[in-house]
Scaffold this motif. Sequence first.
Motif, short mmCIF file in Angstrom:
data_model
loop_
_atom_site.label_atom_id
_atom_site.label_comp_id
_atom_site.label_asym_id
_atom_site.label_seq_id
_atom_site.Cartn_x
_atom_site.Cartn_y
_atom_site.Cartn_z
N ALA A 105 24.32 43.09 50.91
CA ALA A 105 25.19 42.64 49.82
C ALA A 105 26.64 43.01 50.09
N ALA A 106 26.88 44.23 50.58
CA ALA A 106 28.25 44.65 50.88
C ALA A 106 28.84 43.82 52.01
N PHE A 107 28.03 43.51 53.03
CA PHE A 107 28.49 42.70 54.16
C PHE A 107 28.93 41.32 53.68
N ILE A 108 28.10 40.66 52.88
CA ILE A 108 28.40 39.29 52.44
C ILE A 108 29.63 39.26 51.56
N SER A 109 29.71 40.15 50.57
CA SER A 109 30.85 40.12 49.66
C SER A 109 32.14 40.49 50.39
N ALA A 110 32.09 41.45 51.32
CA ALA A 110 33.28 41.81 52.08
C ALA A 110 33.73 40.68 52.98
N LEU A 111 32.79 39.97 53.59
CA LEU A 111 33.14 38.87 54.49
C LEU A 111 33.85 37.75 53.73
N ILE A 112 33.39 37.45 52.53
CA ILE A 112 34.04 36.42 51.70
C ILE A 112 35.48 36.82 51.40
N VAL A 113 35.68 38.07 51.03
CA VAL A 113 37.02 38.54 50.69
C VAL A 113 37.95 38.51 51.90
N VAL A 114 37.48 39.02 53.02
CA VAL A 114 38.31 39.09 54.23
C VAL A 114 38.76 37.69 54.66
N ARG A 115 37.90 36.71 54.51
CA ARG A 115 38.22 35.35 54.96
C ARG A 115 39.11 34.58 53.98
N THR A 116 39.34 35.12 52.79
CA THR A 116 40.11 34.38 51.80
C THR A 116 41.37 35.09 51.31
N VAL A 117 41.43 36.42 51.43
CA VAL A 117 42.47 37.15 50.72
C VAL A 117 43.85 36.96 51.35
N LEU A 118 43.95 36.77 52.67
CA LEU A 118 45.27 36.61 53.28
C LEU A 118 45.98 35.37 52.76
N ASP A 119 45.25 34.26 52.71
CA ASP A 119 45.86 33.04 52.19
C ASP A 119 46.21 33.19 50.71
N TYR A 120 45.37 33.92 49.98
CA TYR A 120 45.63 34.10 48.55
C TYR A 120 46.92 34.88 48.32
N VAL A 121 47.08 36.03 48.99
CA VAL A 121 48.27 36.83 48.74
C VAL A 121 49.52 36.14 49.26
N SER A 122 49.39 35.30 50.29
CA SER A 122 50.55 34.55 50.78
C SER A 122 51.08 33.61 49.71
N ARG A 123 50.16 33.03 48.93
CA ARG A 123 50.57 32.06 47.90
C ARG A 123 50.87 32.70 46.56
N HIS A 124 50.11 33.75 46.20
CA HIS A 124 50.18 34.26 44.82
C HIS A 124 50.62 35.71 44.71
N GLY A 125 50.70 36.44 45.80
CA GLY A 125 51.10 37.83 45.70
C GLY A 125 49.97 38.71 45.18
N PHE A 126 50.37 39.83 44.55
CA PHE A 126 49.39 40.86 44.16
C PHE A 126 49.25 41.04 42.65
N TRP A 127 49.87 40.14 41.86
CA TRP A 127 49.87 40.38 40.42
C TRP A 127 48.45 40.40 39.84
N LEU A 128 47.55 39.56 40.33
CA LEU A 128 46.18 39.54 39.81
C LEU A 128 45.49 40.88 40.04
N PHE A 129 45.65 41.44 41.25
CA PHE A 129 45.04 42.73 41.56
C PHE A 129 45.66 43.84 40.72
N ALA A 130 46.98 43.74 40.48
CA ALA A 130 47.66 44.76 39.68
C ALA A 130 47.11 44.77 38.25
N TRP A 131 47.02 43.59 37.65
CA TRP A 131 46.51 43.53 36.27
C TRP A 131 45.03 43.88 36.19
N TRP A 132 44.28 43.54 37.23
CA TRP A 132 42.87 43.94 37.28
C TRP A 132 42.75 45.46 37.24
N ARG A 133 43.56 46.15 38.01
CA ARG A 133 43.56 47.61 38.02
C ARG A 133 43.87 48.16 36.63
#
Length: 279
Positions: free
Chosen positions: A236-264
């Motif tokens: 489960a950790a492998f699959i969920s981590a792989l999904i994040v690694v393959r998507t997060v760079l493009d996400y932060v390039s477009r949207h930054g970190f505000w979603l993660f900040a508010w999540w915290r």
Amino acid sequence: MDLVLIAKALVLAVVEGATEFIPVSSTGHQLLIGHFIGFHSPNNTFEVLIQLGAILAILYAYFGKLWGIATALPNDPRARRFVLAVLIAFLPAAIIGGLFSKYIKFYLFNPWIVCATLVAGGLVLLVIDDTVGEPKAAPHDGPTEHPRKTDVFEFSLPMALKIGLFQCIAMIPGVSRSGATIVGAMLMGASKRSATEFSFYLAMPTMAGAFAKDLLDNYKNLSSNDALLIVIGFVAAFISALIVVRTVLDYVSRHGFWLFAWWRIIVGSLGFAGLILFG
């Protein structure tokens, strides 16, 4: 095996993989979730072992890049300097973690500290995301803004060392290893994408070293009775981590970190409320 126990382990494993490489603190989330759902493994052996799933996920996702770097080492000075930069960035955490990890876990690993650092880190991330973001185009008659570093291979060795010192702050649970390194890299002049990518590369030796030390400290607590639980958590950790690694760079390039900040901020605030109401 108890289905409720399997469900709890599955939740923890998915959260571990999903939060390990984004700036929200996987350790903080695991501590809070484990506290509220009543999941406790001796000396956190389950949590230690499922980290291997996240480690293998980043290695799998970056295998092509890692192979390219490895084969370029004999002839490419940039590749050699980059590997040295990652090792230099890893060194402070290796020293401090090796010397003080037991004390850090004993004194700081509690849900109240996690909630406080989640909220504080979210506020810091909001400020950094807004004020140290990507450079805006300068007016024709205005000064030209110094471009931010967009290539991790161009990070200097002193810059890498400073990022490594920032990473040490993440030994406080709830701070976030990736969050500390991203903030440090951006303060040193990196773009959002390159700061996040460097945190991926730095995660490899850091997580592998932490995993090896934790396993060495806790291997006596391992039991064959927990094998199924560990296998489920690892996958489960492998699959969920792989999904994040393959998507997060493009996400932060477009949207930054505000979603993660508010999540915290939201998770930390809900954690405070839960601790006050339910203990």
